[in-house]
Design a protein around this motif. Structure first.
Motif, PDB file in Angstrom:
ATOM      1  N   LYS A 311       5.306  10.773  -7.025  1.00 41.72           N
ATOM      2  CA  LYS A 311       5.947   9.489  -7.304  1.00 41.72           C
ATOM      3  C   LYS A 311       5.180   8.310  -6.722  1.00 41.72           C
ATOM      4  CE  LYS A 311      10.363   9.084  -6.711  1.00 41.72           C
ATOM      5  NZ  LYS A 311      11.701   9.188  -6.068  1.00 41.72           N
ATOM      6  N   ALA A 312       4.289   8.550  -5.774  1.00 41.10           N
ATOM      7  CA  ALA A 312       3.576   7.457  -5.118  1.00 41.10           C
ATOM      8  C   ALA A 312       2.722   6.702  -6.132  1.00 41.10           C
ATOM      9  CB  ALA A 312       2.703   8.008  -3.988  1.00 41.10           C
ATOM     10  N   PRO A 313       2.798   5.383  -6.175  1.00 37.89           N
ATOM     11  CA  PRO A 313       2.144   4.631  -7.251  1.00 37.89           C
ATOM     12  C   PRO A 313       0.633   4.823  -7.337  1.00 37.89           C
ATOM     13  CG  PRO A 313       3.038   3.158  -5.562  1.00 37.89           C
ATOM     14  CD  PRO A 313       3.598   4.517  -5.296  1.00 37.89           C
ATOM     15  N   LEU A 314      -0.079   4.881  -6.195  1.00 36.44           N
ATOM     16  CA  LEU A 314      -1.526   5.069  -6.259  1.00 36.44           C
ATOM     17  C   LEU A 314      -1.867   6.447  -6.814  1.00 36.44           C
ATOM     18  CD1 LEU A 314      -2.572   3.353  -2.919  1.00 36.44           C
ATOM     19  CD2 LEU A 314      -3.412   2.727  -5.183  1.00 36.44           C
ATOM     20  N   ASN A 315      -1.167   7.468  -6.347  1.00 39.81           N
ATOM     21  CA  ASN A 315      -1.401   8.826  -6.834  1.00 39.81           C
ATOM     22  C   ASN A 315      -1.038   8.930  -8.323  1.00 39.81           C
ATOM     23  OD1 ASN A 315      -1.822  11.860  -6.015  1.00 39.81           O
ATOM     24  ND2 ASN A 315       0.028  11.810  -7.259  1.00 39.81           N
ATOM     25  N   LYS A 316       0.108   8.371  -8.679  1.00 37.10           N
ATOM     26  CA  LYS A 316       0.603   8.473 -10.056  1.00 37.10           C
ATOM     27  C   LYS A 316      -0.359   7.805 -11.034  1.00 37.10           C
ATOM     28  CE  LYS A 316       4.929   7.800 -12.629  1.00 37.10           C
ATOM     29  NZ  LYS A 316       6.309   7.262 -12.540  1.00 37.10           N
ATOM     30  N   LEU A 317      -0.847   6.637 -10.674  1.00 36.42           N
ATOM     31  CA  LEU A 317      -1.682   5.862 -11.593  1.00 36.42           C
ATOM     32  C   LEU A 317      -3.124   6.368 -11.632  1.00 36.42           C
ATOM     33  CD1 LEU A 317      -1.230   3.360 -13.413  1.00 36.42           C
ATOM     34  CD2 LEU A 317      -2.215   1.985 -11.593  1.00 36.42           C
ATOM     35  N   ILE A 318      -3.731   6.587 -10.442  1.00 40.74           N
ATOM     36  CA  ILE A 318      -5.165   6.884 -10.378  1.00 40.74           C
ATOM     37  C   ILE A 318      -5.454   8.362 -10.616  1.00 40.74           C
ATOM     38  CG2 ILE A 318      -7.176   6.885  -8.838  1.00 40.74           C
ATOM     39  CD1 ILE A 318      -5.972   4.333  -7.559  1.00 40.74           C
ATOM     40  N   VAL A 319      -4.619   9.250 -10.065  1.00 41.38           N
ATOM     41  CA  VAL A 319      -4.852  10.690 -10.199  1.00 41.38           C
ATOM     42  C   VAL A 319      -4.266  11.231 -11.497  1.00 41.38           C
ATOM     43  CG1 VAL A 319      -4.415  12.947  -9.166  1.00 41.38           C
ATOM     44  CG2 VAL A 319      -4.962  10.993  -7.699  1.00 41.38           C
ATOM     45  N   ASP A 320      -2.997  10.912 -11.766  1.00 42.10           N
ATOM     46  CA  ASP A 320      -2.308  11.530 -12.899  1.00 42.10           C
ATOM     47  C   ASP A 320      -2.523  10.796 -14.218  1.00 42.10           C
ATOM     48  OD1 ASP A 320      -1.402  13.369 -11.125  1.00 42.10           O
ATOM     49  OD2 ASP A 320       0.653  12.619 -11.014  1.00 42.10           O
ATOM     50  N   GLU A 321      -2.292   9.500 -14.236  1.00 42.85           N
ATOM     51  CA  GLU A 321      -2.331   8.778 -15.503  1.00 42.85           C
ATOM     52  C   GLU A 321      -3.759   8.451 -15.950  1.00 42.85           C
ATOM     53  OE1 GLU A 321       0.261   5.383 -15.456  1.00 42.85           O
ATOM     54  OE2 GLU A 321       1.948   6.518 -14.647  1.00 42.85           O
ATOM     55  N   LYS A 322      -4.522   7.800 -15.089  1.00 45.64           N
ATOM     56  CA  LYS A 322      -5.876   7.381 -15.477  1.00 45.64           C
ATOM     57  C   LYS A 322      -6.933   8.454 -15.198  1.00 45.64           C
ATOM     58  CE  LYS A 322      -4.918   2.438 -14.889  1.00 45.64           C
ATOM     59  NZ  LYS A 322      -5.045   2.060 -16.313  1.00 45.64           N
ATOM     60  N   GLN A 323      -6.610   9.414 -14.340  1.00 41.85           N
ATOM     61  CA  GLN A 323      -7.499  10.542 -14.032  1.00 41.85           C
ATOM     62  C   GLN A 323      -8.904  10.066 -13.634  1.00 41.85           C
ATOM     63  OE1 GLN A 323      -7.267  13.660 -17.002  1.00 41.85           O
ATOM     64  NE2 GLN A 323      -5.104  13.207 -17.373  1.00 41.85           N
ATOM     65  N   LEU A 324      -8.921   9.148 -12.665  1.00 41.30           N
ATOM     66  CA  LEU A 324     -10.177   8.603 -12.159  1.00 41.30           C
ATOM     67  C   LEU A 324     -10.662   9.319 -10.907  1.00 41.30           C
ATOM     68  CD1 LEU A 324      -9.288   4.807 -12.523  1.00 41.30           C
ATOM     69  CD2 LEU A 324     -10.761   6.171 -14.039  1.00 41.30           C
ATOM     70  N   ALA A 325      -9.741   9.988 -10.206  1.00 42.86           N
ATOM     71  CA  ALA A 325     -10.071  10.650  -8.947  1.00 42.86           C
ATOM     72  C   ALA A 325      -9.098  11.799  -8.725  1.00 42.86           C
ATOM     73  CB  ALA A 325      -9.987   9.657  -7.783  1.00 42.86           C
ATOM     74  N   GLY A 326      -9.473  12.697  -7.817  1.00 42.79           N
ATOM     75  CA  GLY A 326      -8.635  13.862  -7.565  1.00 42.79           C
ATOM     76  C   GLY A 326      -7.670  13.689  -6.415  1.00 42.79           C
ATOM     77  N   ARG A 327      -8.045  12.912  -5.420  1.00 45.05           N
ATOM     78  CA  ARG A 327      -7.192  12.720  -4.244  1.00 45.05           C
ATOM     79  C   ARG A 327      -7.374  11.311  -3.704  1.00 45.05           C
ATOM     80  NH1 ARG A 327      -8.752  18.133  -3.694  1.00 45.05           N
ATOM     81  NH2 ARG A 327      -7.014  19.589  -3.480  1.00 45.05           N
ATOM     82  N   ILE A 328      -6.361  10.855  -2.979  1.00 48.80           N
ATOM     83  CA  ILE A 328      -6.391   9.523  -2.377  1.00 48.80           C
ATOM     84  C   ILE A 328      -5.986   9.653  -0.915  1.00 48.80           C
ATOM     85  CG2 ILE A 328      -5.388   7.210  -2.437  1.00 48.80           C
ATOM     86  CD1 ILE A 328      -4.851   7.676  -5.411  1.00 48.80           C
ATOM     87  N   THR A 329      -6.694   8.948  -0.055  1.00 43.94           N
ATOM     88  CA  THR A 329      -6.365   8.945   1.369  1.00 43.94           C
ATOM     89  C   THR A 329      -6.040   7.517   1.799  1.00 43.94           C
ATOM     90  OG1 THR A 329      -7.886  10.782   1.780  1.00 43.94           O
ATOM     91  CG2 THR A 329      -7.180   9.497   3.689  1.00 43.94           C
ATOM     92  N   MET A 330      -4.901   7.350   2.485  1.00 40.18           N
ATOM     93  CA  MET A 330      -4.540   6.030   3.009  1.00 40.18           C
ATOM     94  C   MET A 330      -3.823   6.220   4.334  1.00 40.18           C
ATOM     95  SD  MET A 330      -2.512   2.943   1.067  1.00 40.18           S
ATOM     96  CE  MET A 330      -2.824   1.233   1.520  1.00 40.18           C
ATOM     97  N   TYR A 331      -4.194   5.443   5.332  1.00 40.97           N
ATOM     98  CA  TYR A 331      -3.560   5.584   6.637  1.00 40.97           C
ATOM     99  C   TYR A 331      -3.709   4.295   7.435  1.00 40.97           C
ATOM    100  CZ  TYR A 331      -8.396   6.403   8.122  1.00 40.97           C
ATOM    101  OH  TYR A 331      -9.750   6.275   8.340  1.00 40.97           O
ATOM    102  N   GLN A 332      -2.771   4.103   8.348  1.00 43.07           N
ATOM    103  CA  GLN A 332      -2.824   2.993   9.287  1.00 43.07           C
ATOM    104  C   GLN A 332      -3.536   3.463  10.545  1.00 43.07           C
ATOM    105  OE1 GLN A 332      -2.476  -0.094   9.703  1.00 43.07           O
ATOM    106  NE2 GLN A 332      -2.204  -0.352  11.892  1.00 43.07           N
ATOM    107  N   SER A 333      -4.609   2.785  10.920  1.00 48.11           N
ATOM    108  CA  SER A 333      -5.372   3.119  12.122  1.00 48.11           C
ATOM    109  C   SER A 333      -5.131   2.031  13.159  1.00 48.11           C
ATOM    110  CB  SER A 333      -6.871   3.223  11.796  1.00 48.11           C
ATOM    111  OG  SER A 333      -7.629   3.434  12.962  1.00 48.11           O
ATOM    112  N   SER A 334      -4.326   2.348  14.165  1.00 45.91           N
ATOM    113  CA  SER A 334      -4.007   1.369  15.209  1.00 45.91           C
ATOM    114  C   SER A 334      -4.740   1.719  16.491  1.00 45.91           C
ATOM    115  CB  SER A 334      -2.499   1.346  15.476  1.00 45.91           C
ATOM    116  OG  SER A 334      -1.807   0.783  14.399  1.00 45.91           O
ATOM    117  N   ALA A 335      -5.323   0.727  17.118  1.00 45.07           N
ATOM    118  CA  ALA A 335      -5.978   0.898  18.407  1.00 45.07           C
ATOM    119  C   ALA A 335      -5.399  -0.127  19.385  1.00 45.07           C
ATOM    120  CB  ALA A 335      -7.488   0.730  18.259  1.00 45.07           C
ATOM    121  N   GLU A 336      -5.933  -0.177  20.598  1.00 43.39           N
ATOM    122  CA  GLU A 336      -5.334  -1.004  21.645  1.00 43.39           C
ATOM    123  C   GLU A 336      -5.377  -2.492  21.324  1.00 43.39           C
ATOM    124  OE1 GLU A 336      -5.569  -1.549  26.510  1.00 43.39           O
ATOM    125  OE2 GLU A 336      -7.258  -0.646  25.442  1.00 43.39           O
TER     126      GLU A 336
END
Length: 941
Positions: A311-336
């Motif tokens: 259901k995630a919009p990036l996965n749904k659009l890029i992986v499933d619908e447009k089939q431009l990539a196989g996986r997507i990585t997204m994360y928040q990187s917090s430091a001091e």
């Protein structure tokens, strides 16, 4: 690879985990969660935190200095990480080999360290009889170390760190991405502008005076936190801490660094033609906020909502619908001091990254318009909470977190606030941070594309500044690691050269195991472990690659991918939601000889989790579109492997070991050709023919009883029918009669990847464990091994090297593996050959004592974690070992003699009957390898 009124840790964990499930289904506020701890500060400023956990006879010791790359000076980068290495080498009273040498004697585990932007830590878990030794050793590193660092020591360790940089960054696909992003996200005077690993030039320019200045500034007690976690007596431990640490002098006051989030006035686009990439990759980085800020929690949830699941919009659009990539990585990187939200998408072959970028913008717009449900938010919180508690399931994990909270939140008890903040994120918080940090905000975008494919980069991108090292023979600084150095000793009020004695020896505790077999033939094994209210399980089905058609390799891997893509009554999205609503995780993986369904769940949700496992296994959805997408993803993986030196080495070495006629010589992913040949019906045929309970075993560990387990399996018992499975027989490949050198050319490689070995023993062979005992000093014992001591510590040729025996019910390889700097490829292989030749003849009584000390004492911590207990059940069910095999092996080690070791070495470590595989730069390294005496190397490509 270091009091307010509280309830006990375990009771509170139970309360919190149960509240997690309520939180996932209702708006019940989270229960308070705390961990028992005692905190005190010595007069010299050392902060000490104790946490008592008597569930296993082990104790973890972690020493953390509040210094990372952010405390460095421009032009002297990489120092914090360099120190992480130096502090393991020697101190005045531990002597040569330092903590690594002692660890081998006392049965320690995970003696290692890590460095990030803001802190450096050192940690190890040991049997609790060695706690005083550890406190003595850590104090020696902190107060009695710097005099032992000489020009020769520094020169050697520079080479080791530079090898690490080559291995992890310079010789790896997309390895320079973080460098390019941070150079452009943070201004030149920002402490996050440079990389933690530093630059090769800065490392080379480091002087002994620089090193000593850095140490005295940042490695003072008032900048350090010591955490002791596990089974110990606090009063005694406190006396030891005061004895060994109290007289170390306090350093200068350390000023607090001010928060400094990155500020971009406009978007920056950069590209790099990557020598090791075969697919284009877009990475986008937005400036965000520091760790523990309220928004950091919402940003982490936002990243999951945008990318995780069907259901995630990036996965749904890029992986499933447009089939431009196989996986997507997204994360928040917090430091001091600052944070950054990272989005990385590796496109399919020759996909224009402008297409992916446009799809990202479209997905963001869709997210803003459609939003998300309360159920989506609750599921994500449930998974986050379970992962949080799982990270605390070992004494070392608890120690890490207590130190982290003390240094960056000013209070070890922040653990309770951390989980509250996590669960308090609201829908409004998520949409607010999306608008505040992401929507229409400037970012840094990098396009890493294969050589010669710059047209795939984002339009308007500038060429990134990436420093590529040239391969030059004889370019490295010379040093003599054996040179004797005299140095002044730091005065002490008592004789610190005397190593403290052991305490009372802990007894090896073998967990109680129950075993059974269902009516359909499924073997069941379990261990009841109520330390935390979690359950972990594996359902292992024999087969995998071994049962595949050699013309259509890749079927079992595709089947494993497809089994999680929905069931008869659930779409992929519905299955994902059902799993996450339980706070559970389920995975399916194919291996060379098995397909394994693995999972972890809350104990209270064990039964419904297993109902989902039954549905996954017995009622697959067989979705044609998911099959197509899975084939695309796997084809992309195969293309990536073609440019990764480590993957090349793995695949080529397998071909040498097994020969062209054996199915195990193949890559389990298959080839591009075999993927094209696989039809949907091939997966159904494999499933129908090979998945039988008679060739399966179910292993479970956790807060669940045998009757509860059997009840959870009743559906499988009734509905999973036994069948006869055809198991092909392959002749065991013979080891080579003479040694041959094989070379795979990767032009411009900054390192050579080495694989040396042959097909040796199955795990069921009576010599298999004795051979592992023999191998400990050769290359199985980390820093205690001769390979590490000579190639890393003696010569600085490598960052890491090891040898191992790997076997299953079939013969597995003896292999030596390493990555060495390119310009000493021959010298490294020749030295390994010499070490193998002399290993048996020179094996000594002292070598045997070290081996026995480690292997016997390490049994105290052999079954601390759920994962270790599952490994025990795997060994019992797969190889027919007795329940108390750990104690039997302990007796075998105690009876081992030098002559037995020499005999095993002569039989199983013969350098003249092995394959020698090198993956590296043929133009500069191939010719010299003829000097090994094994004839002209065979060029494989």
């Amino acid at each position: 690879m270091h009091l307010p009124k509280h309830l006990t840790f375990l009771c509170l964990m139970a309360v919190a985990l149960l509240s997690c499930q309520r939180q996932s289904k209702s708006k019940t506020p989270p229960q308070d969660f705390q961990v028992d701890f005692e905190k005190f500060t010595l007069d010299n400023g050392l902060t000490v935190v104790f946490h008592v956990d008597k569930s296993d006879p082990v104790v973890a010791v972690a020493l953390t200095s509040h210094v990372g790359s952010a405390r460095e000076k421009e032009g002297r980068t990489g120092f914090a990480h360099l120190f992480e290495h130096l502090l393991f080498l020697e101190s005045e009273n531990l002597g040569k080999g330092g903590l690594d040498k002692m660890s081998a004697r006392i049965g320690g585990s995970g003696a290692n360290g890590s460095t990030n932007r803001d802190r450096t830590n050192y940690y190890q878990t040991v049997p609790n009889d060695a706690l005083e030794k550890m406190i003595w050793a850590e104090a020696d590193k902190l107060g009695f170390f710097i005099n032992t660092v000489t020009d020769q020591v520094l020169a050697k360790e520079k080479q080791v760190v530079k090898n690490e940089k080559r291995q992890s960054y310079d010789n790896a696909p997309y390895g320079h991405t973080s460098y390019v992003i941070d150079q452009n996200l943070y201004p030149k005077d920002h402490p996050y502008h440079w990389q933690v690993i530093g630059s090769l030039e800065d490392l080379q320019n480091a002087t002994l005076a620089d090193v000593k200045e850095f140490y005295r500034r940042w490695y003072a007690p008032n900048n350090v936190t010591l955490v002791v976690s596990g089974d110990f007596e606090p009063a005694q431990a406190k006396a030891w801490v005061e004895k060994y640490f109290a007289e170390i002098k306090k350093g200068a006051d350390i000023p607090k660094q001010e928060k400094r989030p990155a500020v971009l006035s406009q978007t920056k686009k950069l590209y790099h033609e990557d020598n090791f990439a075969r697919l284009p990759e877009l990475t986008m980085a937005w400036p965000t906020i520091h760790t523990y800020h309220k928004d950091s929690y919402a940003l982490r949830t936002l990243a999951t909502l945008l990318t995780d699941g069907k259901k995630a919009p990036l996965n749904k659009l890029i992986v499933d619908e447009k089939q431009l990539a196989g996986r997507i990585t997204m994360y928040q990187s917090s430091a001091e001091l600052a944070g950054q939200l990272m989005l990385s998408i590796r496109g399919y072959e020759k996909v224009d990254l402008d297409q992916i970028h446009a799809a990202v913008e479209e997905a963001f717009a869709r997210f803003e318009q459609e939003g998300f449900s309360d159920e989506d938010l609750a599921r994500i919180k449930a998974v986050q909470e379970v992962n949080f508690y799982n990270s605390l399931s070992s004494v070392q994990g608890k120690g890490f977190q207590l130190a982290q909270y003390q240094i960056f939140a000013g209070d070890p008890g922040f653990i309770s606030k951390d989980i509250q903040n996590m669960l308090a994120v609201t829908r409004e918080d998520v949409m607010r941070v999306f608008g505040q940090y992401i929507k229409n905000k400037p970012y840094v975008a990098t396009s890493f594309v294969p050589k010669g494919q710059a047209e795939l980069a984002l339009a308007g991108s500038q060429k990134a500044s990436v420093v590529e090292e040239k391969i030059t023979e004889g370019a490295e600084e010379k040093f003599d690691a054996t040179a004797y150095a005299s140095y002044p000793r730091t005065p002490s009020s008592f004789d610190r050269t005397v190593e403290p004695p052991y305490g009372k020896a802990p007894e090896t505790r073998v967990p109680a195991v129950w075993e059974g077999k269902l009516k359909n033939g499924l073997k069941t094994l379990g261990i009841v472990d109520r330390e935390v209210p979690l359950v972990q399980f594996n359902l292992r089905l024999q087969g995998g690659l071994l049962l595949e058609d050699s013309a259509k390799v890749g079927v079992s891997n595709l089947l494993a991918e497809l089994l999680l893509k929905g069931t008869k009554n659930k779409t992929t999205a519905q299955l994902e939601e059902a799993i996450e609503a339980l706070g559970a995780s389920i995975s399916v993986n194919a291996g060379e000889e098995s397909i394994t369904v693995s999972g972890r769940t809350l104990a209270r949700n064990y039964a419904p989790t297993m109902a989902l496992v039954q549905e996954i296994l017995l009622e697959p959805r067989w979705d044609e579109q998911e099959f197509k997408l899975a084939k695309q993803r796997v084809e992309s993986q195969i293309k990536q492997q073609k440019a990764n030196p480590n993957a090349i080495a793995e695949n080529q070495f397998r071909k040498l070991l097994y020969g062209p006629g054996h199915i195990l010589s193949r890559n389990i992913l298959g080839t591009e050709a075999s993927l094209q040949a696989i039809s949907f019906q091939d997966l159904k045929n494999y499933y129908a023919a090979n998945l039988s309970p008679t060739l399966a075993a179910y292993q479970v560990v956790g807060a669940v009883s045998q009757p509860e387990v059997l009840a959870s399996l009743s559906g499988l018992e009734q509905n999973w029918k036994a069948k006869e499975v055809f198991e092909p027989r392959y002749p065991a490949p013979a080891p080579p009669k003479t040694a041959t050198v094989y070379f795979y050319d990767v032009p411009g490689a900054k390192q050579s990847v080495l694989r040396l070995g042959y097909l040796a023993l199955p795990a069921t062979h009576p010599d298999f464990y004795p051979a592992q005992v023999m191998n400990y000093i050769l290359g199985g014992g980390g820093f205690a091994s001769k390979l590490t001591q000579q190639l890393r510590e003696g010569k600085g040729y490598t960052y890491g090297i090891s040898s191992s025996f790997g076997g299953s019910q079939l013969a597995g390889p003896f292999q030596i593996q390493s990555g060495v700097r390119s310009n000493v490829t021959f010298e490294s292989v020749d030295l390994i050959k010499q070490i193998m030749q002399s290993y048996g003849p020179t094996y000594s009584g002292q070598d045997l004592d070290v081996t026995k000390g480690f292997l016997v004492k390490s049994n105290a911590r052999a079954f601390e974690t759920m994962g270790a207990k599952l490994g025990m059940l795997h060994n019992i069910s797969t190889y027919g070992l007795p329940v108390d095999y750990a104690k039997q092996r302990e007796a075998l080690v105690k009876e081992m003699t030098v002559d037995k070791i020499k005999g095993l070495a002569q039989q199983y470590v013969n350098p003249n009957r092995m394959y020698y595989l090198i993956v590296g730069d043929a133009a500069t390294q191939l010719k010299k390898l003829e000097q090994l005496g094994f004839g002209k190397p065979v060029l494989l490509n």
